[in-house]
Design a protein around this motif. Structure first.
Motif, mmCIF file in Angstrom:
data_model
loop_
_atom_site.group_PDB
_atom_site.id
_atom_site.type_symbol
_atom_site.label_atom_id
_atom_site.label_comp_id
_atom_site.label_asym_id
_atom_site.label_seq_id
_atom_site.Cartn_x
_atom_site.Cartn_y
_atom_site.Cartn_z
ATOM 1 N N LYS A 173 1.381 -1.383 -0.049
ATOM 2 C CA LYS A 173 -0.260 -0.162 -0.385
ATOM 3 C C LYS A 173 0.673 0.928 -0.108
ATOM 4 O O LYS A 173 0.721 2.143 -0.595
ATOM 5 C CB LYS A 173 -0.763 0.079 1.326
ATOM 6 C CG LYS A 173 -2.310 -0.886 1.237
ATOM 7 C CD LYS A 173 -3.140 -1.358 2.721
ATOM 8 C CE LYS A 173 -3.847 -2.680 2.433
ATOM 9 N NZ LYS A 173 -4.377 -2.635 3.781
ATOM 10 N N ALA A 174 1.888 0.735 0.780
ATOM 11 C CA ALA A 174 3.030 2.943 0.952
ATOM 12 C C ALA A 174 3.489 2.485 0.010
ATOM 13 O O ALA A 174 3.813 4.046 -0.539
ATOM 14 C CB ALA A 174 3.559 2.862 2.063
ATOM 15 N N TYR A 175 4.593 1.578 -0.472
ATOM 16 C CA TYR A 175 5.860 1.966 -0.911
ATOM 17 C C TYR A 175 5.871 0.671 -2.881
ATOM 18 O O TYR A 175 6.744 1.016 -3.652
ATOM 19 C CB TYR A 175 7.078 1.023 -0.616
ATOM 20 C CG TYR A 175 7.065 1.662 0.782
ATOM 21 C CD1 TYR A 175 7.251 2.824 0.784
ATOM 22 C CD2 TYR A 175 6.962 1.059 1.559
ATOM 23 C CE1 TYR A 175 7.291 3.521 2.300
ATOM 24 C CE2 TYR A 175 7.283 1.584 3.169
ATOM 25 C CZ TYR A 175 7.519 2.411 3.568
ATOM 26 O OH TYR A 175 7.432 3.191 4.343
ATOM 27 N N GLY A 176 4.357 0.492 -3.182
ATOM 28 C CA GLY A 176 4.196 -0.701 -4.071
ATOM 29 C C GLY A 176 4.472 -1.770 -3.970
ATOM 30 O O GLY A 176 5.180 -1.903 -5.500
ATOM 31 N N LEU A 177 5.780 -1.815 -3.168
ATOM 32 C CA LEU A 177 6.370 -3.245 -2.877
ATOM 33 C C LEU A 177 5.112 -4.645 -3.091
ATOM 34 O O LEU A 177 3.968 -4.919 -2.833
ATOM 35 C CB LEU A 177 7.182 -4.137 -1.942
ATOM 36 C CG LEU A 177 7.926 -5.187 -1.687
ATOM 37 C CD1 LEU A 177 8.967 -4.892 -1.530
ATOM 38 C CD2 LEU A 177 7.236 -6.314 -1.084
ATOM 39 N N LYS A 178 4.914 -5.631 -4.843
ATOM 40 C CA LYS A 178 4.541 -6.381 -4.863
ATOM 41 C C LYS A 178 5.234 -8.062 -4.281
ATOM 42 O O LYS A 178 5.940 -8.494 -4.234
ATOM 43 C CB LYS A 178 3.983 -6.076 -6.112
ATOM 44 C CG LYS A 178 3.696 -5.733 -6.508
ATOM 45 C CD LYS A 178 2.562 -5.440 -5.762
ATOM 46 C CE LYS A 178 1.889 -3.775 -6.604
ATOM 47 N NZ LYS A 178 0.255 -3.120 -6.076
ATOM 48 N N ASN A 258 2.509 -8.495 -11.724
ATOM 49 C CA ASN A 258 2.348 -7.270 -10.709
ATOM 50 C C ASN A 258 1.831 -6.692 -9.701
ATOM 51 O O ASN A 258 1.164 -6.425 -9.537
ATOM 52 C CB ASN A 258 3.017 -6.266 -11.519
ATOM 53 C CG ASN A 258 4.063 -4.938 -10.646
ATOM 54 O OD1 ASN A 258 4.921 -5.014 -9.957
ATOM 55 N ND2 ASN A 258 3.300 -3.708 -10.695
ATOM 56 N N LYS A 259 0.670 -8.003 -9.604
ATOM 57 C CA LYS A 259 0.155 -7.626 -8.275
ATOM 58 C C LYS A 259 0.022 -8.667 -6.797
ATOM 59 O O LYS A 259 0.648 -9.894 -7.822
ATOM 60 C CB LYS A 259 -1.388 -7.838 -8.911
ATOM 61 C CG LYS A 259 -1.835 -9.478 -8.965
ATOM 62 C CD LYS A 259 -3.492 -9.483 -8.941
ATOM 63 C CE LYS A 259 -3.651 -10.677 -9.840
ATOM 64 N NZ LYS A 259 -4.990 -9.903 -10.333
ATOM 65 N N THR A 260 0.342 -8.513 -5.801
ATOM 66 C CA THR A 260 0.480 -8.788 -4.925
ATOM 67 C C THR A 260 -0.215 -9.970 -4.618
ATOM 68 O O THR A 260 -2.012 -9.868 -4.971
ATOM 69 C CB THR A 260 0.194 -8.181 -3.300
ATOM 70 O OG1 THR A 260 1.430 -6.958 -3.246
ATOM 71 C CG2 THR A 260 0.025 -8.967 -1.900
ATOM 72 N N ASP A 261 -0.270 -11.743 -4.010
ATOM 73 C CA ASP A 261 -1.378 -12.848 -3.855
ATOM 74 C C ASP A 261 -0.720 -13.670 -2.826
ATOM 75 O O ASP A 261 0.243 -12.545 -2.174
ATOM 76 C CB ASP A 261 -1.484 -13.257 -5.271
ATOM 77 C CG ASP A 261 -2.896 -13.595 -5.349
ATOM 78 O OD1 ASP A 261 -3.597 -14.523 -4.032
ATOM 79 O OD2 ASP A 261 -3.779 -13.688 -6.394
ATOM 80 N N VAL A 262 -1.789 -14.620 -2.427
ATOM 81 C CA VAL A 262 -1.347 -15.813 -1.609
ATOM 82 C C VAL A 262 -1.712 -17.263 -1.867
ATOM 83 O O VAL A 262 -3.147 -16.934 -2.981
ATOM 84 C CB VAL A 262 -1.850 -15.592 -0.325
ATOM 85 C CG1 VAL A 262 -2.927 -15.709 0.066
ATOM 86 C CG2 VAL A 262 -1.115 -16.445 0.770
ATOM 87 N N PHE A 263 -0.751 -18.433 -1.662
ATOM 88 C CA PHE A 263 -0.888 -18.975 -2.501
ATOM 89 C C PHE A 263 -1.013 -20.356 -1.781
ATOM 90 O O PHE A 263 0.238 -20.124 -1.550
ATOM 91 C CB PHE A 263 -0.452 -19.269 -3.848
ATOM 92 C CG PHE A 263 -0.567 -19.126 -4.955
ATOM 93 C CD1 PHE A 263 -2.163 -19.229 -5.805
ATOM 94 C CD2 PHE A 263 0.098 -18.151 -5.458
ATOM 95 C CE1 PHE A 263 -2.330 -17.633 -6.485
ATOM 96 C CE2 PHE A 263 -0.280 -16.777 -6.287
ATOM 97 C CZ PHE A 263 -1.649 -17.018 -7.464
#
Length: 338
Positions: A173-178, A258-263
């Motif tokens: 959210k703050a820095y765009g770290l994916k 280029n997006k955050t996710d969890v598996f």
């Protein structure tokens, strides 16, 4: 071609992921490890495998000894190399030890990761695949466990991994770290040629300890009175080579989406301790001495993964069976008894 920093690359899962990247990609790799739990022999084996695959021994793989708790160590690596992304394994991972010494786990796992993430942001590196764990779920409210299951860890190891997941949400959210977080279930097996494998001191994993049992060393089953099909705990055992493939696919998903996710990473089915024991006896073709003791505190009766999401999104599925994992573990054990 991307240069990937692999923290904890001299360890069990990190080294098999590097082997996968050597054999399937042209990525350049920086292995970063303090060798506290990893092994220089494993690094040397990977360097040798890499050199045999190249027409000439080039610098496609570089080893940098360092500790994430020392900000200068990780800063030096980012200053020396043009890093594009990170696969982050470096962590302490013994549940029982984490209960006895939580400070060690919070300082290493959380503080070390903060140093890594802050250095990444400083150098504008915004992609990371994170080695998380099903221990973030705690005692299961239902099985199979999917990614939406509540996260209520029951030990400091699980808390440390969950804290990092939360930090990564905030850094996104703050820095765009994916980030892609892979929550593994039980990991087993080794390289099928016996070049690298599971080497822990002390060894706490089920299959290596069964394989090490002999006339002097007896294997112990903790609890045979659980509400399961044979009274012993049921767990989900994913092969380490399949897990390594999941890391490669996760990194390439980050490149593309280029997006955050969890598996969740498992097999989607569970085996009891007794079933694993019986499978080991079949592979070894001999009886293994065993004794049954009481339950260990905090061991849930059943844990196995729902892997529908990773199948659908990363197009990943487990390829190797439990017996495949046992056979490759035994090959590595026989080749490396010393």
């Amino acid at each position: 071609m991307d240069m990937i920093l692999i923290t904890g690359g001299a360890g069990y899962i990190g080294s098999h992921t590097i082997l996968n990247l050597i054999e399937k990609t042209d990525y350049k790799i920086i292995i970063f490890d303090n060798l506290e739990n990893g092994h220089i022999e494993t690094v040397n084996t990977l360097l040798e495998i890499n050199s045999k695959r190249q027409r000439r021994a080039d610098a496609r793989i570089i080893f940098e000894k360092g500790d994430l708790r020392n900000i200068e160590d990780i800063e030096n690596v980012f200053n020396k190399h043009s890093i594009d992304g990170v696969i982050h394994f470096a962590a302490f991972a013994l549940v029982e030890e984490s209960v006895k010494n939580p400070s060690k786990y919070y300082r290493n796992n959380i503080y070390g990761t903060l140093n890594l993430l802050d250095t990444m942001i400083k150098h504008n590196v915004k992609r990371i695949v994170f080695s998380s764990t099903c221990a973030t779920y705690g005692n299961p409210q239902y099985t199979p466990i999917n990614e939406k299951h509540p996260q209520n860890p029951i030990n400091p190891y699980g808390y440390s991994k969950l804290a990092i997941e939360r930090i990564m949400d905030d850094y996104d959210k703050a820095y765009g770290l994916k980030s892609i977080r892979l929550r593994y279930f039980n990991v087993a097996g080794a390289d099928e040629k016996g070049r690298i494998g599971e080497w822990h001191e002390p060894e706490t994993h089920l299959i290596p300890n069964i394989l090490k049992a002999n006339d002097v060393k007896t294997f112990t089953i903790f609890g045979n009175d659980y509400d399961t099909r044979d009274g012993t705990c049921i767990r989900d055992y994913v092969n380490v080579l399949d897990l390594a493939e999941a890391h490669r696919l996760a990194y390439e998903y980050l490149l593309e989406e280029n997006k955050t996710d969890v598996f969740n990473i498992g097999t989607g089915e569970g085996y009891s301790v007794k079933e694993v024991f019986d499978a080991c006896e079949r592979v070894l073709k001999k009886k293994i001495p065993v004794e049954v003791k009481g339950r260990r505190a905090g061991d849930p009766a059943v844990l196995y993964a729902d892997i529908g999401k990773v199948k659908n999104i990363l197009n990943w599925k487990p390829e190797r069976s439990l017996e495949d994992s046992i056979k490759s573990s035994y090959l590595y054990f026989c080749k490396n008894k010393k």
